[in-house]
Design a protein around this motif. Sequence first.
Motif, mmCIF file in Angstrom:
data_model
loop_
_atom_site.group_PDB
_atom_site.id
_atom_site.type_symbol
_atom_site.label_atom_id
_atom_site.label_comp_id
_atom_site.label_asym_id
_atom_site.label_seq_id
_atom_site.Cartn_x
_atom_site.Cartn_y
_atom_site.Cartn_z
ATOM 1 N N VAL A 1 11.569 -4.838 -8.108
ATOM 2 C CA VAL A 1 12.065 -6.215 -8.252
ATOM 3 C C VAL A 1 12.790 -6.639 -6.981
ATOM 4 N N GLU A 2 13.576 -5.734 -6.427
ATOM 5 C CA GLU A 2 14.284 -6.007 -5.182
ATOM 6 C C GLU A 2 13.307 -6.367 -4.065
ATOM 7 N N MET A 3 12.223 -5.592 -3.955
ATOM 8 C CA MET A 3 11.235 -5.868 -2.914
ATOM 9 C C MET A 3 10.483 -7.167 -3.191
ATOM 10 N N ALA A 4 10.261 -7.494 -4.451
ATOM 11 C CA ALA A 4 9.633 -8.776 -4.779
ATOM 12 C C ALA A 4 10.524 -9.926 -4.331
ATOM 13 N N ASN A 5 11.829 -9.771 -4.483
ATOM 14 C CA ASN A 5 12.766 -10.799 -4.025
ATOM 15 C C ASN A 5 12.828 -10.869 -2.506
ATOM 16 N N VAL A 6 12.654 -9.716 -1.863
ATOM 17 C CA VAL A 6 12.575 -9.712 -0.397
ATOM 18 C C VAL A 6 11.391 -10.554 0.065
ATOM 19 N N MET A 7 10.266 -10.373 -0.596
ATOM 20 C CA MET A 7 9.065 -11.127 -0.228
ATOM 21 C C MET A 7 9.301 -12.626 -0.382
ATOM 22 N N LYS A 8 10.026 -13.017 -1.418
ATOM 23 C CA LYS A 8 10.342 -14.427 -1.614
ATOM 24 C C LYS A 8 11.229 -14.945 -0.487
ATOM 25 N N GLN A 43 6.394 -15.303 6.153
ATOM 26 C CA GLN A 43 6.332 -13.995 6.820
ATOM 27 C C GLN A 43 5.978 -12.867 5.856
ATOM 28 N N ALA A 44 6.045 -13.133 4.555
ATOM 29 C CA ALA A 44 5.728 -12.097 3.565
ATOM 30 C C ALA A 44 4.299 -11.597 3.721
ATOM 31 N N SER A 45 3.419 -12.439 4.245
ATOM 32 C CA SER A 45 2.024 -12.036 4.436
ATOM 33 C C SER A 45 1.887 -10.953 5.501
ATOM 34 N N LYS A 46 2.953 -10.731 6.261
ATOM 35 C CA LYS A 46 2.943 -9.716 7.311
ATOM 36 C C LYS A 46 3.655 -8.435 6.887
ATOM 37 N N VAL A 47 3.947 -8.321 5.595
ATOM 38 C CA VAL A 47 4.640 -7.145 5.053
ATOM 39 C C VAL A 47 3.812 -6.537 3.930
ATOM 40 N N GLN A 48 3.686 -5.216 3.949
ATOM 41 C CA GLN A 48 2.969 -4.504 2.884
ATOM 42 C C GLN A 48 3.904 -3.515 2.207
ATOM 43 N N VAL A 49 4.078 -3.667 0.909
ATOM 44 C CA VAL A 49 4.881 -2.732 0.124
ATOM 45 C C VAL A 49 3.948 -1.738 -0.557
ATOM 46 N N LEU A 50 4.241 -0.447 -0.377
ATOM 47 C CA LEU A 50 3.433 0.622 -0.959
ATOM 48 C C LEU A 50 4.283 1.442 -1.920
ATOM 49 N N TYR A 91 0.726 -1.732 -13.258
ATOM 50 C CA TYR A 91 2.177 -1.679 -13.039
ATOM 51 C C TYR A 91 2.596 -2.284 -11.695
ATOM 52 N N VAL A 92 2.007 -1.806 -10.620
ATOM 53 C CA VAL A 92 2.489 -2.171 -9.289
ATOM 54 C C VAL A 92 2.300 -3.659 -8.962
ATOM 55 N N PRO A 93 1.102 -4.227 -9.107
ATOM 56 C CA PRO A 93 0.930 -5.643 -8.770
ATOM 57 C C PRO A 93 1.682 -6.591 -9.700
ATOM 58 N N ALA A 94 2.179 -6.081 -10.832
ATOM 59 C CA ALA A 94 2.931 -6.937 -11.746
ATOM 60 C C ALA A 94 4.217 -7.443 -11.096
ATOM 61 N N PHE A 95 4.747 -6.689 -10.142
ATOM 62 C CA PHE A 95 5.957 -7.108 -9.437
ATOM 63 C C PHE A 95 5.646 -8.130 -8.351
ATOM 64 N N THR A 151 5.749 5.271 -12.624
ATOM 65 C CA THR A 151 5.694 4.085 -13.465
ATOM 66 C C THR A 151 6.594 4.156 -14.695
ATOM 67 N N GLN A 152 6.911 5.350 -15.178
ATOM 68 C CA GLN A 152 7.733 5.474 -16.377
ATOM 69 C C GLN A 152 9.213 5.670 -16.056
ATOM 70 N N CYS A 153 9.560 5.472 -14.819
ATOM 71 C CA CYS A 153 10.964 5.524 -14.382
ATOM 72 C C CYS A 153 11.732 4.396 -15.084
ATOM 73 N N PRO A 154 12.871 4.709 -15.729
ATOM 74 C CA PRO A 154 13.567 3.695 -16.518
ATOM 75 C C PRO A 154 14.487 2.773 -15.734
ATOM 76 N N ASP A 155 14.815 3.108 -14.488
ATOM 77 C CA ASP A 155 15.835 2.316 -13.806
ATOM 78 C C ASP A 155 15.571 2.080 -12.328
ATOM 79 N N VAL A 156 15.672 3.107 -11.509
ATOM 80 C CA VAL A 156 15.625 2.933 -10.064
ATOM 81 C C VAL A 156 14.305 2.333 -9.585
ATOM 82 N N CYS A 157 13.193 2.798 -10.128
ATOM 83 C CA CYS A 157 11.885 2.318 -9.640
ATOM 84 C C CYS A 157 11.651 0.835 -9.933
#
Length: 212
Positions: free
Chosen positions: A97-104, A109-116, A133-137, A86-92
């Motif tokens: 955010v990238e995966m949140a945009n994928v879901m959009k 079909q996003a309901s059939k994908v789970q990001v862990l 932290y995690v659900p905020a995305f 959670t305290q990663c400054p860049d890559v995480c």
Amino acid sequence: MKRVIPVVVAGLLAVLSLSACGDKSSNGAAGGSQEMTLSPANSAFINTDVTGLGYARDFALTDHTGKPRTLADYKGKAVVVFFGYTQCPDVCPTTMVEMANVMKELGPQASKVQVLFVTVDPERDTQELLSKYVPAFDPSFVGLYGDQAATDKVAKEFRVFYQKVPGKTPGSYTMDHTAGSYVFDPEGHIRLFVRHGQGPDPIAHDLKLLLK
């Protein structure tokens, strides 16, 4: 016909996708003597097809609501597994955010994908912190954690490299870690290795193929 190559190729992928979240970069990733089977070169996937990989088979961790979880809990969905903290400054945060945009992009079909999101920093990433932290995305995203032994075990199973990089104070350390993600199909079979930083389009493309 599928071709079998040494697992060192997967190790090289992990090295290429290594994240230096601190001021210090690292070289290396866990390896092994197992082999993996890759699909033919004409695979329709954009990301690296690792179908038949001899590791990254399962995990036993706790989610950010306190519920024990294994890969079987998400059967019926395509599962994207990313290791970070959670305290990663860049890559995480960039990956999340990238995966949140994928879901959009996936729309219904996003309901059939789970990001862990699996933390490699159990010392600081508590259940409470992960739950914020995690659900905020994306509200559907799930944070997973374990004690140090469980973290070491899942990192070894997924051949994920991580290493503490000391900071100016004991609590200000960063973590160097593998930045790529693994993707499982709805039947729970490992299918793809996704390199960091390519944008949402290639990931959404491949997930749509897995969901057909």
